[in-house]
Design a protein around this motif. Structure first.
Motif, PDB file in Angstrom:
ATOM      1  N   THR A 152       0.899  -0.789   0.563  1.00  0.00           N
ATOM      2  CA  THR A 152       0.201  -0.027  -0.087  1.00  0.00           C
ATOM      3  C   THR A 152       1.020   1.482   0.090  1.00  0.00           C
ATOM      4  O   THR A 152       2.242   0.952   0.180  1.00  0.00           O
ATOM      5  CB  THR A 152      -1.238   0.000   1.870  1.00  0.00           C
ATOM      6  N   GLU A 153      -0.047   2.211  -0.564  1.00  0.00           N
ATOM      7  CA  GLU A 153       1.123   3.788   0.006  1.00  0.00           C
ATOM      8  C   GLU A 153       0.879   4.026   1.681  1.00  0.00           C
ATOM      9  O   GLU A 153      -0.073   3.512   2.336  1.00  0.00           O
ATOM     10  CB  GLU A 153      -0.026   4.687  -0.777  1.00  0.00           C
ATOM     11  N   PRO A 154       1.456   4.863   1.849  1.00  0.00           N
ATOM     12  CA  PRO A 154       1.462   5.543   3.149  1.00  0.00           C
ATOM     13  C   PRO A 154       0.315   6.238   3.588  1.00  0.00           C
ATOM     14  O   PRO A 154       0.470   7.027   3.739  1.00  0.00           O
ATOM     15  CB  PRO A 154       3.363   5.838   3.270  1.00  0.00           C
ATOM     16  N   ASN A 193       4.830  -0.899   8.810  1.00  0.00           N
ATOM     17  CA  ASN A 193       5.895   0.218   8.108  1.00  0.00           C
ATOM     18  C   ASN A 193       5.258   1.064   8.957  1.00  0.00           C
ATOM     19  O   ASN A 193       4.429   1.704   8.672  1.00  0.00           O
ATOM     20  CB  ASN A 193       6.077   0.564   6.568  1.00  0.00           C
ATOM     21  N   SER A 195       5.125   4.996  10.527  1.00  0.00           N
ATOM     22  CA  SER A 195       6.609   6.311  11.170  1.00  0.00           C
ATOM     23  C   SER A 195       5.244   7.686  11.681  1.00  0.00           C
ATOM     24  O   SER A 195       3.965   7.174  11.707  1.00  0.00           O
ATOM     25  CB  SER A 195       6.728   7.022  10.724  1.00  0.00           C
ATOM     26  N   GLY A 205       8.141  11.237   8.424  1.00  0.00           N
ATOM     27  CA  GLY A 205       9.107  10.441   9.357  1.00  0.00           C
ATOM     28  C   GLY A 205       9.659   9.783   9.400  1.00  0.00           C
ATOM     29  O   GLY A 205       9.527   9.338   8.078  1.00  0.00           O
ATOM     30  N   LYS A 207      10.542   5.934   8.574  1.00  0.00           N
ATOM     31  CA  LYS A 207       9.453   5.107   9.391  1.00  0.00           C
ATOM     32  C   LYS A 207      10.585   3.716   9.566  1.00  0.00           C
ATOM     33  O   LYS A 207      11.259   3.633   9.825  1.00  0.00           O
ATOM     34  CB  LYS A 207       9.109   4.169   7.370  1.00  0.00           C
TER      35      LYS A 207
HETATM   36  P1  ADP Z   1      11.576  -0.443   1.276  1.00  0.00           P
HETATM   37  O1  ADP Z   1      12.011  -0.389   0.417  1.00  0.00           O
HETATM   38  O2  ADP Z   1      12.411   0.282   2.602  1.00  0.00           O
HETATM   39  O3  ADP Z   1      10.692  -1.837   1.275  1.00  0.00           O
HETATM   40  P2  ADP Z   1       9.037   1.156   0.598  1.00  0.00           P
HETATM   41  O4  ADP Z   1       9.635   2.622  -0.041  1.00  0.00           O
HETATM   42  O5  ADP Z   1       9.481   0.061  -1.156  1.00  0.00           O
HETATM   43  O6  ADP Z   1      10.249   1.042   1.337  1.00  0.00           O
HETATM   44  O7  ADP Z   1       7.916   1.093   1.114  1.00  0.00           O
HETATM   45  C1  ADP Z   1       7.636  -0.115   1.391  1.00  0.00           C
HETATM   46  C2  ADP Z   1       6.337   0.248   2.690  1.00  0.00           C
HETATM   47  O8  ADP Z   1       6.541   1.119   3.629  1.00  0.00           O
HETATM   48  C3  ADP Z   1       5.818   0.336   1.755  1.00  0.00           C
HETATM   49  O9  ADP Z   1       3.782   0.050   1.867  1.00  0.00           O
HETATM   50  C4  ADP Z   1       5.368   1.909   1.749  1.00  0.00           C
HETATM   51  O10 ADP Z   1       3.999   2.906   1.711  1.00  0.00           O
HETATM   52  C5  ADP Z   1       5.518   2.406   3.689  1.00  0.00           C
HETATM   53  N1  ADP Z   1       6.357   3.851   3.696  1.00  0.00           N
HETATM   54  C6  ADP Z   1       7.408   4.137   2.913  1.00  0.00           C
HETATM   55  N2  ADP Z   1       7.572   5.169   3.820  1.00  0.00           N
HETATM   56  C7  ADP Z   1       6.902   5.495   5.011  1.00  0.00           C
HETATM   57  C8  ADP Z   1       7.059   5.982   6.146  1.00  0.00           C
HETATM   58  N3  ADP Z   1       7.436   7.123   6.242  1.00  0.00           N
HETATM   59  N4  ADP Z   1       6.465   5.683   7.251  1.00  0.00           N
HETATM   60  C9  ADP Z   1       5.418   5.132   7.279  1.00  0.00           C
HETATM   61  N5  ADP Z   1       5.468   3.791   6.059  1.00  0.00           N
HETATM   62  C10 ADP Z   1       5.830   4.081   5.122  1.00  0.00           C
END
Ligand code: ADP
Ligand code: MG
Length: 259
Positions: A152-154, A193, A195, A205, A207
């Motif tokens: 999902t998107e954050p 994830n 933050s 923030g 995460k």
């Molecule tokens: P990674 O490469 O570390 O797996 P991604 O950017 O692909 O990180 O994101 C993985 C998950 O974390 C996704 O579900 C995204 O929505 C979520 N995510 C990304 N940034 C944040 C944040 N700052 N706070 C909470 N969730 C986040």
């Protein structure tokens, strides 16, 4: 006051006769290491052949989640080492997954919300580990089972929204007949994830990722715990630092063991 930001990575085993890239049965067994072929072990000279049924079911789920349909799909090798992945790489989809930019509308007590899906891809599950006091055993039966991952998107803002999304997503899996998605059997599990950000700010923030949580009430408990922990850090004017936090936990563990 802080705004809670949550993104979920949900894994769901896909129901098929055989594994994602080999002819071994996709079946649970209490007897370890019986559903294994050279492909699942990554032995030299193997030729992984993709399971059409797994692709069809992943594409069907992506459609149900309103994702953009791809013109072509590509499988990639993700190289990493972990004891449950002895061959050293996982076949997954990075560049051209089954679907991108989808959504699922969820209904809460007082409001409705659209949860945006970044992507849905198909990959292979890892082996499973059984840990004992001073050794671990590997069972390859799970290695290579088709696994869908929905990222999902954050855009999730509370434990309640996260759990409602997971419940509704499970209904989509059941409706599409792609999986039984039983979390108590590990068929559906999720990485959380999370933050916190200052109210009014538009800068995300740092995460923290909590991996492989099965039960939906454990997802809620983990989120509530992390909100309290991160709020306390930010209240003190300090920064959430995932590496430092993990290191501190390890130091505390070592100190406890030495007592
Ligand atoms: P990674 O490469 O570390 O797996 P991604 O950017 O692909 O990180 O994101 C993985 C998950 O974390 C996704 O579900 C995204 O929505 C979520 N995510 C990304 N940034 C944040 C944040 N700052 N706070 C909470 N969730 C986040
Ligand atoms: Mg991740």
């Amino acid at each position: 006051m802080y705004k809670v930001v949550i993104g979920l990575e949900v894994h769901c085993e896909v129901e098929t006769k055989s594994k994602n890239f080999s002819g071994a049965p996709n079946e649970f067994s209490m007897i370890p290491n019986i559903h294994v072929t050279p492909v699942d072990l990554g032995l030299p000279g193997i030729l992984p052949v993709v399971n059409a049924e797994a692709c069809r079911k992943a594409l069907k789920t992506a459609m149900a989640l309103h994702c953009e349909q791809p013109d072509e799909i590509i499988f990639d090798r993700k190289n990493y080492f972990y004891p449950d992945l002895p061959k050293g790489y996982q076949i997954t989809q990075v560049t051209k997954p089954m679907g991108r930019n989808g959504y699922l509308d969820i209904k809460l007590k007082d409001y409705e919300k659209r949860i945006y899906i970044h992507q849905l891809h198909l990959e292979e599950d890892t082996a499973s580990l059984d840990h004992y006091s001073n050794y671990s055993l590997i069972d390859y039966n799970r290695s290579g089972i088709p696994l869908m991952e929905i990222v999902t998107e954050p855009c999730i803002s509370s434990a309640e929204e996260a759990v409602t999304f997971l419940e509704d997503l499970r209904d989509v899996f059941l409706f599409c007949e792609v999986s039984e998605a039983r979390s108590n059997k590990g068929q559906m599990r999720c990485d959380v994830n999370i933050s916190l950000m200052e109210e009014g700010s538009d800068v995300l923030g740092t995460k923290v990722e909590m991996k492989n949580i099965n039960a939906f009430n454990s997802v809620a408990a983990a989120i509530e715990y992390e909100i309290k922990r991160q709020s306390a850090i930010l209240d003190k004017g300090e920064k959430v630092n995932k590496k430092q936090d993990a290191l501190m936990k390890m130091v505390k563990l070592i100190l406890c063991e030495k007592k």
